[in-house]
Enzyme design. Structure first.
Site, PDB file in Angstrom:
ATOM      1  N   THR A 214       0.824  -1.210   0.000  1.00 14.12           N
ATOM      2  CA  THR A 214       0.000   0.000   0.000  1.00 14.12           C
ATOM      3  C   THR A 214       0.857   1.259   0.000  1.00 14.12           C
ATOM      4  O   THR A 214       0.360   2.348  -0.288  1.00 14.12           O
ATOM      5  CB  THR A 214      -0.925   0.037   1.231  1.00 14.12           C
ATOM      6  OG1 THR A 214      -0.135  -0.058   2.425  1.00 14.12           O
ATOM      7  CG2 THR A 214      -1.919  -1.114   1.197  1.00 14.12           C
TER       8      THR A 214
ATOM      9  N   ASN B 158       4.084  -4.306  13.494  1.00 14.95           N
ATOM     10  CA  ASN B 158       3.871  -5.137  14.680  1.00 14.95           C
ATOM     11  C   ASN B 158       4.351  -6.566  14.441  1.00 14.95           C
ATOM     12  O   ASN B 158       4.573  -6.993  13.314  1.00 14.95           O
ATOM     13  CB  ASN B 158       2.390  -5.154  15.049  1.00 14.95           C
ATOM     14  CG  ASN B 158       1.504  -5.621  13.901  1.00 14.95           C
ATOM     15  OD1 ASN B 158       1.125  -4.814  13.056  1.00 14.95           O
ATOM     16  ND2 ASN B 158       1.167  -6.909  13.855  1.00 14.95           N
TER      17      ASN B 158
ATOM     18  N   ASP C 269       0.174  -3.319  19.025  1.00 19.10           N
ATOM     19  CA  ASP C 269       0.093  -2.899  17.627  1.00 19.10           C
ATOM     20  C   ASP C 269       0.710  -1.520  17.415  1.00 19.10           C
ATOM     21  O   ASP C 269       0.237  -0.733  16.600  1.00 19.10           O
ATOM     22  CB  ASP C 269      -1.360  -2.907  17.126  1.00 19.10           C
ATOM     23  CG  ASP C 269      -1.445  -2.764  15.614  1.00 19.10           C
ATOM     24  OD1 ASP C 269      -0.490  -3.162  14.924  1.00 19.10           O
ATOM     25  OD2 ASP C 269      -2.451  -2.241  15.123  1.00 19.10           O
TER      26      ASP C 269
END
Length: 702
Positions: free
Chosen positions: A187, A281, A324
């Site tokens: 992305t 993460n 996260d």
């Protein structure tokens, strides 16, 4: 819609004369120059164009253009817009070179537009298989292309790196950066470093092992690849860095991949000849499943030698990350005077709530201070490690953790104005509920699309009730990176602010979730101008000039995981995505935003199910469906709201969910994930939610 002028100035458009235009930096047109290494190094002197993601290698997103300034801003209006025909998230930074604008939309589609008028010159669609969205945690977004020697470089959602001819959009070469039909995705925007295209990948929500790759820009040949976490220790380590990292892991982490995906930020520094990247993460998230150590190099800033990919240094922002807290937020280079000395630094506003300033040659921590609300840590110790709150790691039942999993700041680019000495960033003050799934196994993660089953999306105990009483808030913050303190802030009416741009006109531009695109005075935060785009804005604004006219452009299109899951801090206006381009005296308009609010009809399809079936369906829905179709079966607006399914569709439910009947539309098969009985339980929960919503009109809101 037209802009709202919020700053009353004793000026008018007639005062914007040729004298003002001549003052525009970079207004003179010269013979077109190819974007090569020299041009990229000298990008700061080329104010007219925007030729790399953050405008320059420093990624400061500061422009010397000042035709649009704190005085003339009142006359800024829409020059043109381009409708992309999608309701998915738009997050790209457009590039501009010699009057041509290049940008990307959802599904990695590339556009070349006339930068003066918005006319389409060409369009390239990589035809990403729609069911690859199964392996994309956070919407089918793309953050833009890289430009180099007459080509554009695209990281496609399905993991391909594609070189296009910048004049025609024709494919020059394409290479897979990951195994076909694997949980990897791209992305982020590629970067260029010494004739190489540098690209990372996403996927730490799944069973992947992250890495950074460098490809020869001319041929597409892989020059080097650097893994961010160690693999199976029974096999030879790829480097000394991986051998050292393995000593910080325990158990059989490699069976769950390890994670650490460098899914966004990459920066090249010609001064140190280093490539910097932030890692994601661990996989899985929770240390009780993964390891009891630091788990290098997850949640870290890493520095790699540009020619070889060898790791030069690392700094782990969140050792053994349990929340996260990726370190994939924008990295920015600058030279600052700290304690009387000039320091070449790298800066980051991390998800974990700390603003970091590091020496970019050595990775030495210079300073770190909180910029957002937090309870997971109380500070940084003398060794540069966070001082953790043990309660947030223990997770006896469920725990409220701040910042939220989305972070005090996330992927949205920040900007630095050398005149004010301030960094401008969106800050989210929010929290998450973390609860561990006791039935998790590595084998199960390899089969499912969401390793975090049992987190607050499925957990519904008393801690979740407490969490719901903590509303998220958002701010635009001006941060002094030397003093490590806030200079000023603006409280936003919605939690989600977007990316920022700052200019020599003493301006800061930012969009936000409700569709407002605003300009503030950079020195004190005074709101000077505002435009209502209707549809939410998360993407970074940028600016350029053509024929002596300065433009400001931004993508309007609200998406991402908070929208897909319909979470409180994801509230924003979802609608048709556009590129909006402004200039002084612009008079163009766009249709007003219309929010859809169709009542949920009472379902006519009958399905026999016990309360236990419905409850089990709720948990399964949270594991497999909520990521795309919204938490509690309320879509954020980008994907179908399943409460509206008619009887005909319900009759085909298992064929769709397990048989892949609608794969070409983006609905993958879950035959390997759920049984027929489980599909029936999910359907029973969806029907129950439809009946609830039909009985309560308030529940129809998106």
């Amino acid at each position: 819609m037209r802009p709202k002028f919020v700053h009353n100035l004793a000026r008018n458009v007639a005062l914007i004369t040729a004298a003002a235009i001549l003052a525009l930096s970079g207004c003179a047109r010269s013979t077109p120059q190819q974007v090569d290494d020299a041009a990229l190094r000298a990008a700061d002197a080329d104010s007219a164009n925007w030729i790399t993601y953050g405008r320059t290698y420093s990624e400061q997103r500061f422009s010397h253009l000042h035709q649009i300034d704190e005085h003339s801003i009142a006359h800024l209006g829409l020059a043109w817009s381009y409708d992309f025909g999608t309701r998915r998230g738009l997050e790209a930074t457009p590039l501009v070179k010699d009057g041509v604008l290049y940008t990307t939309s959802a599904w990695s589609i590339v556009y070349a537009l006339d930068a003066r008028t918005g006319s389409l010159l060409w369009k390239y669609d990589p035809h990403v298989a729609k069911d690859h969205a199964k392996f994309v945690c956070c919407d089918v977004v793309n953050r833009g292309v890289a430009m180099y020697k007459g080509r554009l470089y695209l990281g496609a959602l399905d993991g391909r790196l594609i070189a296009l001819d910048a004049k025609t959009g024709e494919v020059v070469w394409a290479v897979p950066t990951a195994p076909a039909d694997s949980p990897y995705a791209i992305t982020g925007a590629p970067r260029i470093a010494k004739g190489r295209v540098i690209i990372g990948n996403a996927g730490s929500e799944y069973a992947v092992r992250g890495y950074v790759s460098a490809y020869d820009a001319e041929t597409g040949r892989l020059d080097w690849r650097t893994y961010t976490v160690p693999g199976d220790p029974s096999k030879p380590f790829e480097s000394d860095a991986m051998r050292a990292a393995a000593a910080t892991w325990s158990g059989e982490w490699w069976k769950a991949g390890g994670g650490g995906s460098p899914w966004d930020t990459i920066v090249y520094d010609p001064e140190t000849d280093l490539v910097f990247a932030g890692t994601g993460n661990g996989a899985p998230w929770y240390d009780r499943f993964r390891s009891k150590g630091d788990d290098l190099y997850i949640a870290s800033i890493i520095a790699l030698k540009a020619d070889t990919g060898e790791m030069a240094w690392h700094y782990q922002t969140t050792p053994g990350d349990n929340w996260d807290y990726d370190a994939t937020q924008p990295l920015m280079l600058a030279t600052l005077t700290i304690d009387g000395q000039m320091r070449r630094v790298i800066m980051q506003a991390n998800k974990n709530g700390f603003f970091y300033v590091l020496d970019r040659q050595t990775g030495e921590l210079i300073s770190a201070r909180p910029f957002a609300n937090m309870n997971w840590a109380t500070g940084i110790d003398a060794n540069g490690r966070p001082i953790e709150n043990p309660v947030t790691r223990k997770l006896a039942d469920a725990t409220i953790v701040a910042p939220a999993s989305e972070g005090g700041h996330n992927w949205h680019p920040i900007s630095y104005n050398p005149s004010t000495g301030l960094v401008y960033l969106a800050v989210l003050n929010d929290s998450s509920v973390h609860a561990v799934d006791p039935d998790w196994t590595a084998a199960r993660q390899n089969q499912t699309r969401d390793q975090n089953t049992g987190t607050y999306r499925a957990y519904n105990g008393p801690v979740a009730d407490q969490w719901r009483k903590l509303p998220p808030t958002g701010r635009l913050v001006a941060w002094d990176p030397v003093a490590q303190q806030e200079k000023w802030h603006v409280d936003l009416p919605v939690p989600k602010g977007g990316s920022t741009l700052t200019t020599a006109g003493n301006l800061v531009f930012e969009g936000r979730g409700d569709g407002k695109f605003s300009a503030y005075r950079a020195t004190d935060g005074t709101l000077l101008w505002e435009f209502d785009a209707g549809v939410g804005i998360a993407a970074p604004p940028m600016t350029y000039s053509v024929d002596g006219t300065q433009y400001v452009a931004v993508m309007s299109g609200w998406g991402g995981p908070m929208v897909l899951n319909n979470r409180p801090n994801g509230k924003g206006n979802v609608g048709s995505g556009r590129l909006l381009t402004f200039k002084l005296g612009g008079t163009a308009t766009i249709p007003p935003y219309q929010r859809e609010a169709t009542p949920v009809p009472a379902p006519t399809f009958q399905l026999t199910a016990s309360p236990e079936d419905v409850e089990r369906g709720r948990i399964l829905y949270g594991s497999y469906c909520a990521r795309c179709h919204g938490g509690n079966v309320v879509s954020g607006g980008e994907t179908p709201d399943l409460r509206y399914l008619d009887a005909t569709t319900h009759a085909m439910f298992e064929e769709i969910v397990r048989g892949g009947l609608r794969r070409t539309n983006g609905m993958p098969s879950f035959a390997a994930d759920v049984t027929s009985a489980q599909a029936r339980q999910i359907e029973s929960f969806i029907l129950a939610r439809a009946r609830e919503s039909a009985a309560s009109p308030l529940a129809t809101s998106h």
